[in-house]
Design an enzyme around this catalytic site. Structure first.
Site, PDB file in Angstrom:
ATOM      1  N   HIS A   1      31.309  18.146  35.804  1.00  0.00           N
ATOM      2  CA  HIS A   1      31.837  19.518  35.857  1.00  0.00           C
ATOM      3  C   HIS A   1      32.842  19.671  37.001  1.00  0.00           C
ATOM      4  O   HIS A   1      32.852  20.694  37.698  1.00  0.00           O
ATOM      5  CB  HIS A   1      30.692  20.522  36.026  1.00  0.00           C
ATOM      6  CG  HIS A   1      29.825  20.672  34.807  1.00  0.00           C
ATOM      7  ND1 HIS A   1      30.165  21.465  33.735  1.00  0.00           N
ATOM      8  CD2 HIS A   1      28.638  20.101  34.484  1.00  0.00           C
ATOM      9  CE1 HIS A   1      29.220  21.400  32.815  1.00  0.00           C
ATOM     10  NE2 HIS A   1      28.278  20.559  33.245  1.00  0.00           N
TER      11      HIS A   1
ATOM     12  N   ASP B   1      24.164  18.538  36.707  1.00  0.00           N
ATOM     13  CA  ASP B   1      23.867  18.592  35.276  1.00  0.00           C
ATOM     14  C   ASP B   1      24.975  17.958  34.437  1.00  0.00           C
ATOM     15  O   ASP B   1      26.130  17.893  34.846  1.00  0.00           O
ATOM     16  CB  ASP B   1      23.664  20.042  34.839  1.00  0.00           C
ATOM     17  CG  ASP B   1      24.892  20.918  35.077  1.00  0.00           C
ATOM     18  OD1 ASP B   1      25.530  20.751  36.130  1.00  0.00           O
ATOM     19  OD2 ASP B   1      25.211  21.758  34.214  1.00  0.00           O
ATOM     20  N   GLU B   2      24.601  17.500  33.275  1.00  0.00           N
ATOM     21  CA  GLU B   2      25.529  17.041  32.231  1.00  0.00           C
ATOM     22  C   GLU B   2      26.605  16.089  32.766  1.00  0.00           C
ATOM     23  O   GLU B   2      27.775  16.179  32.407  1.00  0.00           O
ATOM     24  CB  GLU B   2      26.178  18.253  31.555  1.00  0.00           C
ATOM     25  CG  GLU B   2      25.166  19.147  30.865  1.00  0.00           C
ATOM     26  CD  GLU B   2      25.748  20.438  30.342  1.00  0.00           C
ATOM     27  OE1 GLU B   2      25.300  20.902  29.274  1.00  0.00           O
ATOM     28  OE2 GLU B   2      26.640  21.009  30.999  1.00  0.00           O
ATOM     29  N   SER B   3      26.184  15.168  33.604  1.00  0.00           N
ATOM     30  CA  SER B   3      27.126  14.197  34.178  1.00  0.00           C
ATOM     31  C   SER B   3      27.231  12.983  33.261  1.00  0.00           C
ATOM     32  O   SER B   3      26.949  11.838  33.644  1.00  0.00           O
ATOM     33  CB  SER B   3      26.661  13.783  35.583  1.00  0.00           C
ATOM     34  OG  SER B   3      26.644  14.886  36.446  1.00  0.00           O
ATOM     35  N   HIS B   4      27.676  13.214  32.033  1.00  0.00           N
ATOM     36  CA  HIS B   4      27.682  12.174  31.012  1.00  0.00           C
ATOM     37  C   HIS B   4      28.737  11.103  31.282  1.00  0.00           C
ATOM     38  O   HIS B   4      28.630   9.983  30.756  1.00  0.00           O
ATOM     39  CB  HIS B   4      27.916  12.798  29.636  1.00  0.00           C
ATOM     40  CG  HIS B   4      26.976  13.900  29.295  1.00  0.00           C
ATOM     41  ND1 HIS B   4      25.617  13.824  29.546  1.00  0.00           N
ATOM     42  CD2 HIS B   4      27.172  15.123  28.732  1.00  0.00           C
ATOM     43  CE1 HIS B   4      25.024  14.943  29.148  1.00  0.00           C
ATOM     44  NE2 HIS B   4      25.946  15.752  28.658  1.00  0.00           N
TER      45      HIS B   4
END
EC number: 3.2.1.52
Length: 512
Positions: free
Chosen positions: A254, A317-320
């Site tokens: 993000h 979060d959501e550190s893909h």
């Protein structure tokens, strides 16, 4: 319909309404008695009462304020309000609780702390007619039912979150939101300050972050950012309402706004293109670069300096786009960096994959009522490392979800829509039973992909925030307590005119 308990939200711990007892009446002769130690609370109450009643409501500050309504001071009358600090209450109501009594003899709020008095003021407001919330003088009788309340919060952390990164809301709009939160005894506002679309807080050592990274938002709007003065105004406004600001700098994912503002954060040395979409998981800091860590040290230091509260959220979060092994090492080091600047680290539950977090790091759980994948295990990891948990289950506590298929804004990825009843009928201790004693509190986040105005905030936040606020404040439902959907629905229906007076147009009704 007027609910017999005065439609108080969230539900008090104990309340007694004596049958046939005459009410407390506020008149043009009414005064507020308080000591200088609680001047901020007495002034706050006087301001609320003056704007709609037209009464002068003077604040009388003096030591030795009476220990019961209408007693202890020869000048007090049955139309006065007394705010009294009383350490003897602490054993019964804790640090944030209060005792409220209203009768024909006057109104009395006692509490062991100024915060407790402030929360008692919120309940007193709700005992008066809804027109008390108007911003112009109303002509009517200002009566509050006779009642006796003993009240205390269930959880220490009672939060809402506002995402100002996807769509920006200026300091005036945030302060107005804080005013609404205060009425429901919310004591934390988590500000999601950075994301792929925007960087919203000025950093003196890195001015490009806000000047360049703050120049966009979802759908290509103008964006914006908070100067140090703007942010100080928000923090001060919150503190006056006993609300703690929790800033979030979301890393290592993000982060496109930061990558577009600072070319040196990119391995290529070239700035990333600005982003105005809504997809997630494509950006990442270079977790092994010392340039990244120098940047983070500057940012965390300045954010910590500007925020007096104990917590600082570093996302996670959501550190893909981050290699899993690199991510595990990153969140551990980031948590220790936050702690080194004197703050308690907070991270979304994904960071629990690391077993080397700074001691006491708080995990924010955002999976579902029935945990998916390894979300439960990651959340429990925080507890094993000496931390606690904030619960924000997306299928019931995320305020950006649609109410139903007819909602004009909102999202529906979290198991579909979330009705007001669904937002109310869940029990925090049932999600992760092994960690029930480690629950710090509850938070209701509002992500703003579809939220473009203050009216949009009101539509999605209210009335569902009241449901979450009651879960966070009021005792758990059981055979011996009154907290139940049917009672909440009746109080919420009775609260409708107060929404009108406050200028809030809620999106959901009791039926949705």
């Amino acid at each position: 319909m007027r609910h017999p308990t005065g439609s108080i939200l969230p539900l008090p711990t104990e309340q007694h309404v004596p049958a046939g007892a005459p009410p407390f009446i506020l008149t043009s002769a009414s005064r507020i008695y308080a000591t200088d130690a609680v001047a901020s609370v007495s002034t706050y109450l006087a301001t609320i009462l003056r704007k709609s009643t037209g009464f002068s409501v003077p604040v009388v500050t003096a030591e030795g304020v009476g220990s019961a309504a209408g007693t202890g001071n020869n000048d007090q009358s049955g139309h006065d309000i007394t705010l009294l600090l009383d350490s003897d209450d602490k054993a019964e109501v804790g640090d944030e609780g209060y005792v409220l009594e209203t009768s024909a003899n006057g109104a009395l709020i006692t509490a062991p702390t100024a915060a407790g008095l402030f929360y008692g003021v919120q309940s007193l407001r709700q005992l008066f007619p809804a027109e008390l919330e108007e911003h112009s003088v109303q002509s009517r009788a200002w009566e509050a039912i006779a009642t006796s309340i003993v009240d205390r919060p269930r959880f220490r952390y009672r939060g809402a979150m506002l995402d100002v990164a996807r769509h920006f809301f200026d300091a005036t709009e945030v302060c107005a939101f804080l005013d609404d939160l205060a009425l429901f005894k919310i004591n934390v506002l988590h500000l999601h300050l950075t994301d792929d679309q925007g960087w919203r807080l000025a950093i003196e050592s890195r001015p490009e972050l806000a000047e360049v990274g703050g120049a966009n938002e979802v759908d290509g709007g103008p964006g914006g950012f908070y100067s140090r003065d703007d942010f100080a105004r928000i923090v001060e406004h919150a503190a006056a309402r006993f609300i703690t600001i929790v800033p979030e700098i979301d890393v290592p994912g993000h982060t496109n706004a930061a990558l577009s503002a600072l070319p040196e954060l990119n391995p290529s040395g070239k700035a990333a293109a600005p982003y105005t979409g809504t997809e997630v998981g494509f950006s990442s800091l270079d977790t092994s670069s010392e340039t990244t860590w120098a940047f983070l040290d500057d940012v965390i230091r300045e954010v910590a300096e500007q925020t007096p509260g104990p917590w600082l959220h570093f996302g996670g979060d959501e550190s893909h786009a981050t290699d899993p092994a690199d991510y595990r090492e990153f969140v551990a080091r980031a948590s220790r960096l936050v702690a080194s600047h004197g703050k308690i680290p907070v991270a979304w539950h994904e960071a629990g994959i690391s077993t080397d977090l700074a001691p006491g790091t708080v995990g924010q759980y955002w999976s579902f009522l029935i945990p998916e994948n390894d979300s439960a295990e990651r959340a429990l990891s925080f507890v094993r490392q000496g931390g606690s948990l904030i619960l924000s289950p997306a299928d019931v506590a995320y305020l950006d979800m649609t109410y139903d298929e007819s909602s004009p804004i909102g999202l529906s990825w979290a198991a579909g829509s979330t009705s007001v009843q669904e937002a109310y009928e869940w029990e925090p201790t049932n999600i992760l039973p092994d960690a029930a004693s480690a629950i710090l509190g509850i938070e209701a986040p509002l992500w703003t992909e579809t939220v473009r105005s203050r009216a949009d905030i009101d539509y999605l936040v209210f009335p569902r925030l009241l449901a979450v606020a009651e879960i966070a404040w009021s005792v758990a439902p059981s055979e011996s307590t009154r907290r139940a959907w049917s009672d909440f629905a009746a109080r919420l229906e009775a609260f409708g005119p107060r929404f009108d007076a406050l200028g809030i147009r809620p999106g959901g009704t009791v039926s949705t």
